[in-house]
Design an enzyme around this catalytic site. Structure first.
Site, PDB file in Angstrom:
ATOM      1  N   ASP A 101     -59.387  24.784  -3.878  1.00 50.13           N
ATOM      2  CA  ASP A 101     -58.284  25.035  -4.800  1.00 50.13           C
ATOM      3  C   ASP A 101     -57.213  23.947  -4.720  1.00 50.13           C
ATOM      4  O   ASP A 101     -57.185  23.141  -3.787  1.00 50.13           O
ATOM      5  CB  ASP A 101     -57.615  26.370  -4.463  1.00 50.13           C
ATOM      6  N   TYR A 194     -64.067  27.262   7.597  1.00 53.07           N
ATOM      7  CA  TYR A 194     -62.703  27.109   7.109  1.00 53.07           C
ATOM      8  C   TYR A 194     -61.741  27.445   8.235  1.00 53.07           C
ATOM      9  O   TYR A 194     -62.001  28.337   9.055  1.00 53.07           O
ATOM     10  CB  TYR A 194     -62.433  28.045   5.930  1.00 53.07           C
TER      11      TYR A 194
END
Length: 367
Positions: A101, A194
């Site tokens: 994003d 992540y």
């Protein structure tokens, strides 16, 4: 963009990057009309005429609209395509392991590209490149002419990771090599790691681009966060912690092999009187796939647990409900993007199959 007779034309953009204390002009041609949704079977049916290479790139996502190419030209993908097209003298398309994003960072994004069918190595005179870069262009032209793929990869890696890379300073290509047979950056990625970083207290401007700063006096109960994380480890339907389009056929079941919460030593500002600083809390997740926004929703929800706003049992109820329509749904909070970093991509030819994961070829979804 000019359109005559209904025909879509090329978008020619000139971008100015501030590169290591000087301005660097880069011109890129973006054929957005040529992009179509990825179809693996169609890709495999189409004969490949040029060599495929695999690269690894790091980037600070603060100034970018995300990984994916955009009309503004401010996607990380746009930057890579522009530089590779300039170096190789023809249109180069880049495919990544997945999207990140706007504002999300990456330490290990994997991508692939192919040399253009008709290479014509560019002059590469961007930003006052020196003699060393001109030598590299001569070497690149020689390697392409000799069809020496390993040499092409070596020269590209040296140029793109060097001090005169022609890239903006917040994007760094770490490696380039010849891709194994059948490699695709998305399909060959069997899992990802992540890392989300949270800072207690008032934080610091030196870390604010990479951490979610909670504010003065706010502390997290890391032990409770760890208990909630343990409930989410394993094979689960993560519908409560992701965003799915109604027409998305992909299953919401993922295999979370690791979800850990740990506190780093406190970082206190000597001038804040001892009441404004705090510790740094790291949330690490490894899964075969992630739903869209899944890591940010998981991180935000675990922070709610750490702040005492959501119980560990409530996290279990959310997981069982497979949605956010129950009594705890409003406490599934999406963490800000700037605290998130794609830390590692696990590739099938390096790591083998993901334990308990799906078959190869199931796409790794976006976060």
């Amino acid at each position: 963009v000019a359109a005559r007779g209904g025909a879509r034309r090329t978008l020619l953009e000139t971008r100015v990057f501030l590169h290591r204390g000087r301005r660097c002009m880069a011109t890129a041609t973006t054929f957005r009309a040529a992009r179509r949704p990825y179809d693996r079977e169609a890709q495999e049916r189409q004969p490949r005429q040029t060599t495929r290479f695999v690269g690894r790139v790091q980037y600070d996502g603060t100034e970018y609209v995300g990984w994916q190419t955009q009309p503004s030209g401010r996607g990380v993908q746009d930057v890579l395509e522009a530089r590779l097209s300039s170096l190789l003298g023809g249109r180069v398309y880049v495919a990544g392991s997945g999207r990140t994003d706007k504002g999300v960072h990456a330490r290990d994004q994997v991508f692939h590209f192919e040399t253009p069918a008709q290479e014509s190595v560019g002059e590469g005179g961007e930003g006052g490149e020196g003699g060393g870069t001109r030598v590299a262009h001569v070497q690149l032209a020689a390697a392409l002419s000799a069809a020496d793929d390993a040499a092409v990869a070596s020269v590209l890696e040296r140029v793109l990771s060097g001090p005169r890379s022609g890239m903006p300073p917040d994007v760094l290509v770490r490696s380039v090599c010849v891709a194994p047979a059948g490699f695709h950056a998305r399909d060959s990625c069997v899992g990802k790691r992540y890392v989300y970083t949270v800072e207690e207290g008032i934080g610091s401007p030196f870390g604010a681009r990479y951490r979610w700063v909670l504010g003065r006096g706010r502390r997290l109960d890391v032990a409770l966060m760890g208990e909630a994380a343990a409930l989410l480890t394993g094979r689960h339907d993560f519908s409560a912690f992701g965003v799915r389009r109604p027409d998305d056929p992909r299953p919401p079941t993922k295999v979370m092999r690791r979800l850990e919460v740990r506190r780093l030593p406190a970082e206190r500002d000597k001038d804040d009187g001892g009441d404004g600083g705090g510790g740094v809390v790291i949330i690490t997740a490894e899964s075969d796939r992630f739903l869209y926004n899944m890591m940010r929703l998981l991180s935000g929800t675990l922070v709610q647990v750490g702040l005492g706003k959501l119980s560990v049992a409530g996290v279990g109820e959310l997981l069982a409900e497979r949605g956010r329509k129950g009594r705890h749904g409003s406490l599934v909070v999406k963490a800000p993007p700037h605290g998130l970093c794609l830390e590692r991509c696990f590739l099938d030819y390096e790591h083998g199959a993901w334990p308990g994961g799906g078959a190869r070829g199931a796409p790794v979804e976006d976060d």
